[in-house]
Design a protein around this motif. Structure first.
Motif, PDB file in Angstrom:
ATOM      1  N   ALA A   1      67.052  23.374 103.730  1.00 35.19           N
ATOM      2  CA  ALA A   1      67.220  21.959 103.423  1.00 35.19           C
ATOM      3  C   ALA A   1      67.670  21.837 101.984  1.00 35.19           C
ATOM      4  CB  ALA A   1      65.900  21.221 103.607  1.00 35.19           C
ATOM      5  N   LYS A   2      68.679  21.021 101.748  1.00 32.74           N
ATOM      6  CA  LYS A   2      69.121  20.746 100.387  1.00 32.74           C
ATOM      7  C   LYS A   2      69.189  19.234 100.231  1.00 32.74           C
ATOM      8  CE  LYS A   2      72.580  21.906  96.943  1.00 32.74           C
ATOM      9  NZ  LYS A   2      73.826  22.622  96.651  1.00 32.74           N
ATOM     10  N   ILE A   3      68.344  18.720  99.334  1.00 31.25           N
ATOM     11  CA  ILE A   3      68.274  17.280  99.103  1.00 31.25           C
ATOM     12  C   ILE A   3      68.347  17.027  97.610  1.00 31.25           C
ATOM     13  CG2 ILE A   3      66.910  15.177  99.410  1.00 31.25           C
ATOM     14  CD1 ILE A   3      65.574  16.639 101.800  1.00 31.25           C
ATOM     15  N   SER A   4      69.349  16.263  97.190  1.00 30.73           N
ATOM     16  CA  SER A   4      69.545  15.931  95.777  1.00 30.73           C
ATOM     17  C   SER A   4      69.494  17.177  94.898  1.00 30.73           C
ATOM     18  CB  SER A   4      68.495  14.914  95.323  1.00 30.73           C
ATOM     19  OG  SER A   4      68.634  13.717  96.050  1.00 30.73           O
ATOM     20  N   GLY A   5      70.109  18.264  95.369  1.00 34.38           N
ATOM     21  CA  GLY A   5      70.198  19.488  94.591  1.00 34.38           C
ATOM     22  C   GLY A   5      69.010  20.426  94.709  1.00 34.38           C
ATOM     23  N   GLU A   6      67.914  19.976  95.321  1.00 32.26           N
ATOM     24  CA  GLU A   6      66.728  20.824  95.510  1.00 32.26           C
ATOM     25  C   GLU A   6      66.819  21.509  96.871  1.00 32.26           C
ATOM     26  OE1 GLU A   6      61.858  20.466  95.687  1.00 32.26           O
ATOM     27  OE2 GLU A   6      63.035  18.758  95.007  1.00 32.26           O
ATOM     28  N   THR A   7      66.542  22.815  96.911  1.00 27.90           N
ATOM     29  CA  THR A   7      66.672  23.596  98.135  1.00 27.90           C
ATOM     30  C   THR A   7      65.320  24.180  98.543  1.00 27.90           C
ATOM     31  OG1 THR A   7      68.928  24.178  97.525  1.00 27.90           O
ATOM     32  CG2 THR A   7      67.894  25.537  99.191  1.00 27.90           C
ATOM     33  N   ARG A   8      65.039  24.102  99.851  1.00 25.14           N
ATOM     34  CA  ARG A   8      63.817  24.695 100.419  1.00 25.14           C
ATOM     35  C   ARG A   8      64.145  25.275 101.783  1.00 25.14           C
ATOM     36  NH1 ARG A   8      58.989  21.167  98.761  1.00 25.14           N
ATOM     37  NH2 ARG A   8      59.197  21.334  96.517  1.00 25.14           N
TER      38      ARG A   8
END
Length: 129
Positions: free
Chosen positions: A59-66
């Motif tokens: 998942a990549k949301i607003s530049g944050e990846t998990r």
């Protein structure tokens, strides 16, 4: 009453995207992302909650990846740039709730390419209030 054994219904879905139910304020959609595939980077003007049923991805949301896997739930607030990719050898299967609806009622998109084409042509619009 609408009732779904949602994990089972999602697992049996052969399509990239399938709208199961559309209400006045929310919409239930199941998705199957093939190995190496992705939802595609996008921004919605609606909130989205995704629950993963099987497979592994990112998942990549607003530049944050998990990393994501079965049992994970991810919230994407309206206006946030996001993408979900399949990082495993099996389909990444999920169901998602949009609030309000994001896609045409009853829409079925067999592939990402079909979904993109219909969206660009304005043929995947949510019902108007």
């Amino acid at each position: 009453m609408e009732h779904f054994t949602i994990a089972t219904v999602a697992e049996k879905n052969p399509d990239f995207r399938r709208v199961l139910w559309t209400g006045k304020h929310t919409q239930l959609v199941i998705m199957t992302i093939p190995p190496g595939g992705e939802i595609g980077e996008e921004v919605h003007e609606v909130d989205q909650i995704l629950t993963f049923v099987s497979g592994v991805g990112q998942a990549k949301i607003s530049g944050e990846t998990r990393k994501v896997a079965a049992g994970d739930l991810v919230v994407v607030p309206a206006g946030r740039k996001h993408n979900f990719t399949n990082e495993g050898p099996n389909p990444l299967v999920l169901y998602t709730i949009y609030g309000p609806a994001e896609h045409a009622e009853g829409a079925v998109h067999h592939t990402k390419e079909e979904a993109d084409r219909l969206e660009e042509a304005g043929k995947d619009e949510p019902p108007s209030s």
